[in-house]
Motif scaffolding. Structure first.
Motif, short mmCIF file in Angstrom:
data_model
loop_
_atom_site.label_atom_id
_atom_site.label_comp_id
_atom_site.label_asym_id
_atom_site.label_seq_id
_atom_site.Cartn_x
_atom_site.Cartn_y
_atom_site.Cartn_z
N ILE A 48 1.01 -1.17 -0.19
CA ILE A 48 -0.06 -0.09 -0.02
C ILE A 48 1.13 1.14 0.07
CG2 ILE A 48 -2.10 -0.99 1.27
CD1 ILE A 48 -1.07 0.44 3.80
N LEU A 49 0.69 2.25 -0.72
CA LEU A 49 1.18 3.57 -0.61
C LEU A 49 0.59 4.54 0.22
CD1 LEU A 49 3.16 5.49 -1.78
CD2 LEU A 49 1.24 6.36 -3.48
N ALA A 50 1.19 4.98 1.30
CA ALA A 50 0.68 6.11 2.25
C ALA A 50 1.32 7.34 1.89
CB ALA A 50 0.86 5.30 3.67
N ILE A 51 0.35 8.22 2.20
CA ILE A 51 0.60 9.76 1.98
C ILE A 51 0.27 10.65 3.24
CG2 ILE A 51 0.11 11.86 0.49
CD1 ILE A 51 -0.28 9.95 -1.88
N GLU A 52 1.27 11.32 3.59
CA GLU A 52 1.13 12.31 4.81
C GLU A 52 1.45 13.49 4.33
OE1 GLU A 52 0.03 12.84 8.02
OE2 GLU A 52 1.04 14.59 7.98
N THR A 53 0.40 14.54 4.58
CA THR A 53 0.73 16.13 4.25
C THR A 53 -0.36 17.06 5.22
OG1 THR A 53 -1.12 16.47 2.63
CG2 THR A 53 0.96 15.65 1.83
N SER A 54 -0.47 16.66 6.33
CA SER A 54 -1.29 17.34 7.18
C SER A 54 -0.81 18.52 7.65
CB SER A 54 -1.75 16.44 8.52
OG SER A 54 -0.71 16.10 9.24
N CYS A 55 0.51 18.76 7.78
CA CYS A 55 1.26 19.84 8.44
C CYS A 55 2.28 20.63 7.55
CB CYS A 55 1.68 19.56 9.62
SG CYS A 55 1.85 20.93 10.69
#
Ligand code: KG4
Ligand code: ZN
Length: 352
Positions: A5-12
């Motif tokens: 699975i590819l995970a993406i984090e851009t919350s901050c």
């Protein structure tokens, strides 16, 4: 062929992408910090943060795929942080995840960022394995620039909110102290560094809500006390006293965090506790947490810094258990600045 699975984090302000296999092993995580872009403002500028995510995100995914000779056919789902956070930043991640999901014909799963922090102790990679004996149920303290939340994590998806800050987050308090003292951004690491040579008992800063029965936190009194102290000093004295002010301030934060973890473990009668989020990188907090665990016979999970600060690997884990159950988000998934009411269990009473 192995599936990921590819995970993406851009919350901050950090852009991060990760690949996890279906058994939860982190193949790789790539992150790009924006500290340099925000440094001169002494804090995060939301408009700049989303612009940087737009520039950085797809090149990072590309780099991740190239490093592992991956093709899109090896990806079974895209997991993305959908809340809480800066809406403009979240929007970049969510829209990119949906575009990739549609193009590749795979589901997209939007998750809560805080759930990622809670589950970080279960991450596995070539250089990290969960603490021995650590499992549900556990007391989880998520302590970062945006959150100071105490949970009883009962199982995947069941996180009982035991307490939270009533004003500033602990990381925010560190950042504000650093700004008042003219230390570089982000403040937490600067204060930690200064405190190494300081006397932590020199200034008796207030411990917010110390005598309260609740498991909430408050850092506004501490911040005001530090401001009053610094403003009453000549600049030369501030410079001389800086290590002692930092050490005393840090001690006040660490004390209240640890008192709450110990109280929560006692009330819920669980032996496993974890500490995650950017502030858990603090050296004094880490060493005193280890001492507390030893003293009280607790099993402490203290993931390495790369899994404590914002990263996409933890987001992947928050999505993986849903992917394995066949749960996916609607294509109208949108970012949200706040957590959803349904993300957490709000009764502080653990089930009998
Ligand atoms: O989890 P994180 O990377 O991002 C958020 O979700 O906020 O946490 C960033 C926060 C910042 O407030 C930073 O000053 C703080 O974590 N921090 C620290 C340390 N390293 C980072 N605070 C105290 N001591 C540290 N060593
Ligand atoms: Zn975070």
């Amino acid at each position: 062929m192995k599936i990921y699975i590819l995970a993406i984090e851009t919350s901050c302000d950090d852009t991060s992408v990760a690949l996890l296999s279906h058994d939860g092993e982190v193949l790789d995580v790539l992150s790009q910090s924006q500290d340099e872009s925000h440094q001169k403002f002494g804090g995060i500028v939301p408009e700049i943060a989303s612009r940087r995510h737009t520039e950085n995100l797809l090149p990072l995914v590309d780099q991740l795929f190239k490093r592992h000779s991956m093709t899109s056919s090896m990806v079974s789902a895209v997991v993305v942080t959908a809340r809480p956070g800066l809406v403009g930043s979240l929007l970049v991640g969510v829209m990119t995840a949906k575009a990739l999901g549609l193009a590749w014909g795979v589901p997209v799963v939007g998750v809560n960022h805080i759930e990622g922090h809670i589950l970080a102790p279960f991450l596995r990679s070539f250089d990290y394995a969960p603490a021995e004996g650590f499992d549900f149920p556990f007391v989880s303290l998520v302590v970062s620039g945006g959150h100071t939340h105490l949970f009883l994590a009962e199982s995947y998806g069941q996180y009982r909110l035991l307490g939270r800050t009533r004003d500033d987050a602990a990381g925010e308090a560190f950042d504000k102290l650093a700004k008042m003292m003219g230390l570089p951004y982000p403040g937490g690491p600067s204060v930690d560094q200064q405190a190494q040579d300081g006397d932590f008992a020199r200034y008796p800063f207030p411990r917010g809500l110390r005598d309260s029965d609740s498991l909430d936190f408050s850092f506004s009194g501490l911040k005001s006390a530090a401001r009053r102290l610094v403003e009453a000093m000549e600049p030369k004295m501030v410079e001389r006293e800086c290590p002692h002010i930092c050490a005393s301030f840090q001690e006040a934060v660490v004390d209240v965090l640890l008192v709450r973890i110990a109280a929560a473990a006692e009330r819920t009668k669980v032996r496993c506790v974890s500490l995650t989020g950017g502030v858990s990188a603090n050296s004094r907090l880490r060493s005193k947490a280890l001492a507390l665990a030893q003293d009280k016979g607790l099993i402490l999970a203290l993931p390495p810094k790369k899994f404590c600060t914002d990263n996409a690997a933890m987001i992947g884990l928050a999505g993986l258990w849903r992917v394995l159950k066949g749960v996916q988000s609607d294509w109208n998934l949108s970012p949200c600045a706040q957590s959803w009411e349904s993300d957490f269990v709000h009764s502080t009473k653990p089930p009998a």
